[in-house]
Design a protein around this motif. Structure first.
Motif, short mmCIF file in Angstrom:
data_model
loop_
_atom_site.label_atom_id
_atom_site.label_comp_id
_atom_site.label_asym_id
_atom_site.label_seq_id
_atom_site.Cartn_x
_atom_site.Cartn_y
_atom_site.Cartn_z
N LEU A 166 0.83 -1.20 0.00
CA LEU A 166 0.00 0.00 0.00
C LEU A 166 0.87 1.26 0.00
O LEU A 166 0.62 2.19 -0.77
CB LEU A 166 -0.93 0.00 1.21
N PHE A 167 1.89 1.30 0.85
CA PHE A 167 2.75 2.48 0.92
C PHE A 167 3.53 2.69 -0.38
O PHE A 167 3.70 3.83 -0.82
CB PHE A 167 3.70 2.39 2.11
N LEU A 168 3.98 1.61 -1.00
CA LEU A 168 4.67 1.75 -2.29
C LEU A 168 3.72 2.26 -3.37
O LEU A 168 4.08 3.10 -4.19
CB LEU A 168 5.28 0.41 -2.71
N TYR A 169 2.49 1.75 -3.36
CA TYR A 169 1.49 2.19 -4.33
C TYR A 169 1.18 3.67 -4.15
O TYR A 169 1.15 4.44 -5.12
CB TYR A 169 0.23 1.33 -4.16
N LEU A 170 0.97 4.09 -2.90
CA LEU A 170 0.69 5.50 -2.63
C LEU A 170 1.90 6.37 -2.96
O LEU A 170 1.75 7.50 -3.43
CB LEU A 170 0.28 5.68 -1.16
N GLY A 171 3.10 5.84 -2.72
CA GLY A 171 4.30 6.58 -3.07
C GLY A 171 4.43 6.81 -4.56
O GLY A 171 4.82 7.89 -5.01
N LEU A 172 4.09 5.80 -5.35
CA LEU A 172 4.12 5.96 -6.80
C LEU A 172 3.07 6.97 -7.27
O LEU A 172 3.32 7.74 -8.20
CB LEU A 172 3.90 4.62 -7.50
N ILE A 173 1.92 6.96 -6.65
CA ILE A 173 0.90 7.96 -7.00
C ILE A 173 1.41 9.36 -6.67
O ILE A 173 1.28 10.30 -7.46
CB ILE A 173 -0.43 7.66 -6.27
N GLY A 174 2.02 9.50 -5.49
CA GLY A 174 2.59 10.79 -5.11
C GLY A 174 3.69 11.23 -6.06
O GLY A 174 3.78 12.40 -6.44
N TYR A 175 4.56 10.30 -6.45
CA TYR A 175 5.63 10.62 -7.39
C TYR A 175 5.08 11.02 -8.75
O TYR A 175 5.62 11.93 -9.41
CB TYR A 175 6.59 9.43 -7.51
N ALA A 176 4.00 10.37 -9.17
CA ALA A 176 3.38 10.73 -10.44
C ALA A 176 2.86 12.17 -10.40
O ALA A 176 3.09 12.95 -11.33
CB ALA A 176 2.24 9.77 -10.77
N PHE A 177 2.20 12.53 -9.30
CA PHE A 177 1.69 13.91 -9.20
C PHE A 177 2.83 14.92 -9.03
O PHE A 177 2.75 16.04 -9.54
CB PHE A 177 0.66 14.02 -8.09
N TYR A 178 3.89 14.52 -8.33
CA TYR A 178 5.06 15.39 -8.23
C TYR A 178 5.65 15.65 -9.62
O TYR A 178 6.02 16.78 -9.94
CB TYR A 178 6.11 14.76 -7.30
N SER A 179 5.71 14.62 -10.43
CA SER A 179 6.21 14.76 -11.79
C SER A 179 5.34 15.72 -12.60
O SER A 179 5.85 16.51 -13.39
CB SER A 179 6.27 13.40 -12.49
N LEU A 180 4.04 15.63 -12.39
CA LEU A 180 3.13 16.54 -13.09
C LEU A 180 3.35 17.99 -12.63
O LEU A 180 3.36 18.91 -13.44
CB LEU A 180 1.68 16.13 -12.86
N ILE A 181 3.56 18.17 -11.33
CA ILE A 181 3.74 19.52 -10.79
C ILE A 181 5.02 20.16 -11.33
O ILE A 181 5.03 21.36 -11.65
CB ILE A 181 3.75 19.48 -9.24
#
Length: 68
Positions: A11-26
């Motif tokens: 779960l934490f890895l999945y949420l981390g990847l989602i966060g990294y994806a949005f960081y990349s967008l930002i």
């Protein structure tokens, strides 16, 4: 106990990847965002979807047995 640890790490890895994806967008890397998001969606449907649906069915069946 190992199942719980595996589930939370996953779960934490999945949420981390989602966060990294949005960081990349930002920061302006929209290509990386779309690749990561598409990969996560594909992973969700191919790997997790069947298990999640069976768990939902199992919990509903348990809830129905308790009420009847």
């Amino acid at each position: 106990m190992v199942d719980w640890i595996f589930a939370f790490v996953h779960l934490f890895l999945y949420l981390g990847l989602i966060g990294y994806a949005f960081y990349s967008l930002i920061i302006g890397n929209s290509t990386r965002f779309f690749i990561l998001t598409g990969g996560l969606i594909l992973y969700s449907f191919l790997v997790l979807h069947k298990g999640v649906r069976s768990e939902i069915k199992r919990r509903r069946a348990l809830k129905q047995e308790g009420k009847e």
